[in-house]
Write an enzyme that holds these catalytic residues in place. Structure first.
Site, short mmCIF file in Angstrom:
data_model
loop_
_atom_site.label_atom_id
_atom_site.label_comp_id
_atom_site.label_asym_id
_atom_site.label_seq_id
_atom_site.Cartn_x
_atom_site.Cartn_y
_atom_site.Cartn_z
N ARG A 82 -4.81 4.21 10.15
CA ARG A 82 -5.84 4.97 10.88
C ARG A 82 -6.64 5.88 9.97
O ARG A 82 -6.19 6.26 8.90
CB ARG A 82 -5.16 5.88 11.91
N HIS A 128 5.06 3.56 20.76
CA HIS A 128 4.71 4.43 19.64
C HIS A 128 3.31 4.98 19.86
O HIS A 128 2.34 4.53 19.26
CB HIS A 128 4.78 3.61 18.35
N ARG A 138 10.97 12.64 13.60
CA ARG A 138 10.00 13.73 13.77
C ARG A 138 10.51 14.74 14.80
O ARG A 138 10.42 15.96 14.60
CB ARG A 138 8.65 13.14 14.21
N GLY A 178 0.83 -1.22 0.00
CA GLY A 178 0.00 0.00 0.00
C GLY A 178 0.86 1.26 0.00
O GLY A 178 1.90 1.31 -0.67
N GLN A 179 0.41 2.24 0.76
CA GLN A 179 1.10 3.53 0.76
C GLN A 179 2.56 3.42 1.20
O GLN A 179 3.47 3.90 0.52
CB GLN A 179 0.38 4.50 1.72
N GLY A 236 4.26 0.55 1.67
CA GLY A 236 4.93 -0.51 0.91
C GLY A 236 5.50 0.00 -0.41
O GLY A 236 6.61 -0.36 -0.80
N ASN A 278 0.58 -0.84 12.81
CA ASN A 278 0.13 -0.34 14.12
C ASN A 278 -1.03 -1.15 14.69
O ASN A 278 -1.76 -1.78 13.91
CB ASN A 278 -0.30 1.12 13.99
N ASP A 330 0.98 -8.88 -1.35
CA ASP A 330 -0.26 -8.28 -0.83
C ASP A 330 -1.39 -9.29 -1.00
O ASP A 330 -1.18 -10.39 -1.52
CB ASP A 330 -0.56 -6.96 -1.56
N ARG A 370 -4.19 4.54 17.42
CA ARG A 370 -3.54 3.35 16.85
C ARG A 370 -4.15 2.08 17.45
O ARG A 370 -4.26 1.06 16.79
CB ARG A 370 -2.03 3.40 17.12
N1 APR Z 1 -1.50 -9.80 3.76
C1 APR Z 1 -0.82 -8.95 2.97
N2 APR Z 1 -1.17 -7.67 2.79
C2 APR Z 1 -2.27 -7.24 3.41
C3 APR Z 1 -3.04 -8.07 4.26
C4 APR Z 1 -2.63 -9.41 4.41
N3 APR Z 1 -3.30 -10.26 5.17
N4 APR Z 1 -4.08 -7.34 4.73
C5 APR Z 1 -3.95 -6.11 4.21
N5 APR Z 1 -2.87 -6.04 3.41
C6 APR Z 1 -2.38 -4.92 2.63
C7 APR Z 1 -3.49 -4.06 2.04
O1 APR Z 1 -4.10 -4.68 0.92
C8 APR Z 1 -2.75 -2.78 1.70
O2 APR Z 1 -2.24 -2.79 0.39
O3 APR Z 1 -1.66 -4.00 3.45
C9 APR Z 1 -1.58 -2.79 2.70
C10 APR Z 1 -1.63 -1.62 3.68
O4 APR Z 1 -1.48 -0.46 2.95
P1 APR Z 1 -2.29 0.88 3.29
O5 APR Z 1 -3.72 0.54 3.57
O6 APR Z 1 -1.99 1.87 2.22
O7 APR Z 1 -1.64 1.32 4.70
P2 APR Z 1 -0.24 2.05 4.95
O8 APR Z 1 -0.41 3.51 4.96
O9 APR Z 1 0.80 1.46 4.05
O10 APR Z 1 0.02 1.61 6.46
C11 APR Z 1 0.21 0.26 6.80
O11 APR Z 1 1.56 0.76 8.71
O12 APR Z 1 2.09 2.76 9.81
C12 APR Z 1 1.26 1.63 9.80
O13 APR Z 1 -0.77 2.44 10.81
C13 APR Z 1 -0.20 2.00 9.60
O14 APR Z 1 -1.04 -0.16 10.22
C14 APR Z 1 -0.76 0.70 9.12
C15 APR Z 1 0.39 0.10 8.29
#
Ligand code: APR
Length: 310
Positions: free
Chosen positions: A84, A177, A153, A11-12, A14, A122, A33, A90
């Site tokens: 979040r 955290h 930060r 995601g973001q 990653g 988180n 993913d 969190r």
């Molecule tokens: N296996 C693999 N990937 C998964 C799974 C799983 N079981 N469940 C969810 N995902 C993937 C989602 O599909 C998504 O692409 O995890 C990714 C999370 O990406 P975002 O929703 O964009 O979140 P992001 O901003 O990357 O944050 C991820 O890090 O800092 C922490 O609080 C934040 O818990 C959050 C995590």
């Protein structure tokens, strides 16, 4: 042979991790993913391959939803899970992310049992605890990324407030955290000059408060989702120190077994990150006031971890 970096979650955070790992030529990159999002991640991987000629890197970047493809990874960085939304703490992510982290831990244990693992999801201190419990990996092989970000930060806000180069701001933030984290102004310097000799007590209080709420400040601005550039860089710094045996001293959530009077909890403490992984925890002699603050953050992390029922 190049090193292999598995990013669990594309995601973001990653996707920025993938870009930074490629630009730093840390190794080949596999993004894993869920099946529903794997195609999008394949698009991101391809886009990054097409960036290589201008980005000046050689790396094979792929995406998958099959754990077999992370086999033999040297480093695993976990961002899988929900971020979040405005108004959430969190801890509100606990129930949904426990399930995800448990599933991820099983996959990593099976296919990348020797990887150095950095957890970002988180609520961080609880998620790294769960990951460690499920994998049963030795403590040197698992850390949580939080203190490295909180310290970044803290340093950034000090540089912004005082109009100095961030490169000259050195310091550390310990603890969980969350809003009880412990920035240490006493041990913060600017080009060797103690922070207290440059900033007023009011400024220091303001900087501490802003650091503690820094993640929330960004969540409020986004409305949906949380920070991604700075968390990604903070995880890459840890990964790079491991892969290149840089022996950096970075605040990470590490398993404390007696250090700081803590037993069996992952919490932010200064760690030596070497080619061996989390090689050593440094214990700082804290003042009574700092100790009291540390006790508070330990209580918060203990409470969240106890809710994990694992
Ligand atoms: N296996 C693999 N990937 C998964 C799974 C799983 N079981 N469940 C969810 N995902 C993937 C989602 O599909 C998504 O692409 O995890 C990714 C999370 O990406 P975002 O929703 O964009 O979140 P992001 O901003 O990357 O944050 C991820 O890090 O800092 C922490 O609080 C934040 O818990 C959050 C995590």
């Amino acid at each position: 042979m190049r090193k292999k970096i598995a990013l669990i979650g594309g995601g973001q955070i990653g996707q920025i991790l993938a870009m930074l790992a490629a630009q730093k030529e840390l190794g080949d990159i596999v993004i894993l993913d869920v099946p529903d999002y794997a195609k999008v991640c394949q698009g991101k991987a391809l886009d990054l391959m097409e960036m290589a000629p201008h980005g000046n890197y050689d790396a094979n970047i792929t995406a998958t939803s099959d754990y077999q493809d992370i086999a033999g990874a040297d480093v695993v960085i976990v961002t899988a899970g929900k971020p979040r939304e405005a108004g959430m703490t969190r801890e509100d992510l606990l129930n949904v992310n426990i399930k995800i982290i448990s599933e991820v831990a099983k996959g990593v244990k099976q296919y990348a049992p020797n990887a150095f693992c950095i957890i970002v999801t988180n609520p961080l201190d609880a998620m790294v605890y769960v990951f460690h419990k499920v994998t049963g990996f030795p403590k040197h092989q698992v850390v949580g990324m939080a203190g490295t970000l909180d310290t970044a930060r803290w340093r950034a806000f000090i540089a912004m407030e005082l109009g100095v180069s961030v490169a000259d701001v050195a310091g550390t933030v310990l603890g969980g955290h969350g809003p009880d984290m412990v920035p240490l102004p006493r041990l913060t310097t600017i080009g060797g000059v103690p922070l207290s000799e440059i900033a007023t007590p009011e400024q220091i209080e303001k900087l501490i408060a802003r650091t503690r709420e820094a993640g929330t400040e960004i969540v409020k601005l986004f409305g949906k989702g949380s920070a991604f550039f700075s968390p990604a860089w903070s995880a890459i710094v840890i990964a790079e120190s491991y892969l290149k045996d840089k022996r950096r001293v970075l605040p990470c959530a590490a398993l404390c077994e007696g250090e700081y009077g803590i037993n069996g909890l992952f919490i932010g403490v200064p760690c030596l990150i070497s080619g061996k992984g989390m090689e050593k925890i440094f214990e700082i002699k804290l003042t009574d006031e700092e100790k009291a603050q540390f006790e508070k953050t330990i209580s918060s992390v203990t409470k969240t971890v106890s809710e994990c029922q694992i």
